[in-house]
Design a protein around this motif. Structure first.
Motif, PDB file in Angstrom:
ATOM      1  N   ARG A 195       0.828  -1.202   0.000  1.00  0.00           N
ATOM      2  CA  ARG A 195       0.000   0.000   0.000  1.00  0.00           C
ATOM      3  C   ARG A 195       0.865   1.256   0.000  1.00  0.00           C
ATOM      4  O   ARG A 195       0.581   2.217  -0.716  1.00  0.00           O
ATOM      5  N   THR A 199       0.708   3.805  -3.102  1.00  0.00           N
ATOM      6  CA  THR A 199       0.224   5.137  -2.757  1.00  0.00           C
ATOM      7  C   THR A 199       1.228   6.201  -3.181  1.00  0.00           C
ATOM      8  O   THR A 199       0.859   7.256  -3.721  1.00  0.00           O
ATOM      9  N   ALA A 211      -7.453  -0.025  -2.647  1.00  0.00           N
ATOM     10  CA  ALA A 211      -7.289  -1.432  -2.288  1.00  0.00           C
ATOM     11  C   ALA A 211      -8.558  -2.186  -2.679  1.00  0.00           C
ATOM     12  O   ALA A 211      -9.664  -1.756  -2.343  1.00  0.00           O
TER      13      ALA A 211
END
Length: 425
Positions: A195, A199, A211
Motif C-alpha cells: 500500500r 500510494t 485497495a
C-alpha cells in the motif's frame, strides 16, 4: 441566335466560377467544430507468479483480473483510446537482469477492438518478476504524443522486485516531464508495504490508490477510472519560473504547472491593467516524505521589489498539498486624457516554500507546483477588498484594537483601585 447562345454560355461560366469560389471560401459545414484529441488510457497489469494465489472470491488473482478486464473492455467509452501493457508475463527464470526487463505492450494504445483486446488478455498466465518501474516507463512512452489527457491504471498484487530502480522515483520523473500523465494504482493485497509503495506512485502524479479484494470492486474501480479519463478537464500549461522577476516568464490568465526544489523561490510576471483585479493561488504538493513544520508563501511585488500583498499557509504534518492565495485590485486610471491608452502594471509573483526532508529522501525532481492566475474586473472601490491581505476586515481590526485598549484601561483602573483600597485598610 448566336448571341443568345454566347450569353447563355457566359452566364453559365460565371455561375460556375462563383460557385467554385464560394466552395473554397466557405467551410464544409457551418456546424463543424475542431475535434478534440481523444483521451488515452493504458491498463498496466501485473502478471507475476504471485498472481496464481487463489484469494479473490475463490479464484486466482489472475482469473479475477481477466474477468474484470473483460467487463471493462465492454464498457470503454468510444472516444477513449485504450492500450494494455503487462509486467512479468513472459520470463519464468531466475536471472534478475532478464526478469526486470519483462514488460511489453500487449495491446497498442488506440481505437479499441474489443474482441482482439479480449483475445490478447485471455492468453495471459502468471509467470515471472514484478518490474513495476520499467513497466511505468514503458507505459509513459506508449502514451506519448498529442495534447490529450493521459492516464495509467496499474493493477498489482506486490511490491516492485527490481530495485534499485524505485518505482516511486520513476513516477516523479514521469510527472516532471510535464506531459500531465496521471497514474492510478490498485492493490490486490491489503499489505502495508505494498500500500505504501502504490500510494507513493499515485501521489507523485496526482493519482489515487485503491485497495480491492473482490472481482466486482476491481472491475468497478477500473471502469470508473477509464470513464474519468473521458471527462473534460482543464489541461495545465507547463512553465518554468525564474530565479528573479526580471527573467520570469510572462503569464496570462490560466492554469500552470512547474517544479520547485525544497526551500526554493521561483518568479513569474503578470500584467494587470487599470480596472482589473489579479487573483492568484498556488499549491505545492508534498509528493514524498517531508519533515514537519513547512509552509508556502505567495507574494505579489512591484518590479522594483516593493511588496504589494502576500498570502501564506503552514502545516505541521503530512498532507497531500498546501495552498496559498492573494488578490490585488488595480484602481481605474483617472480620465485626465482619454486619448492615452491605460498602461498595464507588471506584477511579480514569487512562490516560495519551506519544505525540508530527511537526508535519505531525494530532492530531485522538485515538488509539483500548480499556479492559477485570473484577471477579473476590479471592484469600484479597490481599497475595500483584500489589497493588503485583510479584505473587508479593516473595520474588524479597528474594533479589536479599540476593544483591547478599553479592556486594558479598565483592567489597569480596577487594579489601581484594589491596591488603593488594600493600603487604606
Amino acid at each position: 441566335m448566336i448571341i443568345r447562345r454566347r450569353l447563355t454560355v457566359g452566364v453559365g461560366v460565371l455561375l460556375a466560377t462563383l460557385t467554385a469560389g464560394l466552395g473554397t471560401a466557405l467551410p464544409a459545414s457551418a456546424d463543424e467544430t475542431p475535434t478534440k484529441a481523444s483521451p488515452k488510457v493504458e491498463l498496466v497489469l501485473d502478471v507475476s507468479g504471485s498472481m496464481r494465489t487463489r484469494d479473490i472470491d475463490g479464484q486466482s488473482r489472475m482469473a479475477a483480473a481477466k474477468q474484470a478486464f473483460n467487463e471493462v473492455l465492454d464498457a470503454v467509452p468510444e472516444q477513449v483510446e485504450l492500450g494494455i501493457r503487462t509486467l512479468g508475463a513472459d520470463y519464468p527464470g531466475d536471472d534478475r537482469q532478464v526478469g526486470c526487463k519483462d514488460t511489453k505492450q500487449l495491446y497498442p494504445v488506440g481505437p479499441l477492438d474489443r474482441t482482439e483486446a479480449k483475445t490478447a488478455v485471455a492468453t495471459l498466465a502468471p509467470t515471472g518478476w514484478t518490474p513495476i518501474g520499467p513497466a511505468l516507463l514503458g507505459a509513459a512512452d506508449d502514451l506519448e504524443g498529442g495534447d490529450s489527457t493521459r492516464r495509467i491504471v496499474l493493477i498489482s498484487d506486490g511490491e516492485d522486485t527490481c530495485g534499485p530502480l524505485d518505482p516511486c522515483e520513476v513516477a516523479r520523473d514521469i510527472a516532471a516531464r510535464g506531459i500531465h500523465l496521471v497514474i492510478d494504482t490498485l492493490g490486490l493485497v491489503p499489505n502495508a508495504k505494498i500500500r505504501e509503495q502504490l500510494t507513493c506512485i499515485a501521489e507523485a502524479t496526482g493519482g489515487t490508490y485503491t485497495a480491492v479484494q473482490h472481482a466486482d470492486e476491481l472491475s468497478g474501480r477500473v471502469k470508473q477510472l477509464v470513464d474519468r479519463a473521458a471527462e473534460p478537464v482543464i489541461t495545465p500549461v507547463a512553465t518554468e519560473g525564474a530565479d528573479s522577476c526580471s527573467d520570469a516568464p510572462q503569464l496570462k490568465a490560466g492554469l500552470y504547472t512547474d517544479r520547485e526544489k525544497f526551500g526554493e523561490h521561483r518568479w513569474y510576471r503578470v500584467d494587470v491593467l487599470p480596472g482589473q483585479e489579479l487573483r492568484a493561488s498556488v499549491s505545492v504538493s508534498a509528493d514524498r516524505a517531508v519533515n514537519n513544520d513547512y509552509g508556502v508563501l505567495l507574494r505579489a511585488l512591484t518590479v522594483h521589489g516593493r511588496e504589494i500583498v502576500r498570502g501564506s499557509e503552514s502545516g505541521t504534518g503530512r498532507t497531500d498539498a498546501i495552498s496559498a492565495g492573494l488578490r490585488y485590485p488595480k484602481p481605474e486610471q483617472d480620465d485626465t486624457d482619454s486619448d492615452d491608452q491605460a498602461a498595464a502594471e507588471t506584477v511579480c509573483l514569487q512562490v516560495s516554500n519551506s519544505f525540508s526532508a530527511p537526508a535519505s529522501v531525494k530532492t530531485t525532481p522538485g515538488m509539483p507546483v500548480e499556479l492559477t492566475v485570473d484577471l477579473v474586473d476590479a471592484p469600484d472601490d479597490a481599497a475595500d477588498v483584500a489589497a493588503f491581505g485583510l479584505g473587508r476586515g479593516w473595520w474588524l481590526l479597528g474594533v479589536l484594537v479599540l476593544t483591547g485598549l478599553v479592556a486594558g484601561l479598565l483592567t489597569g483602573w480596577i487594579s489601581r483601585w484594589r491596591i488603593a483600597v488594600w493600603r487604606t485598610n
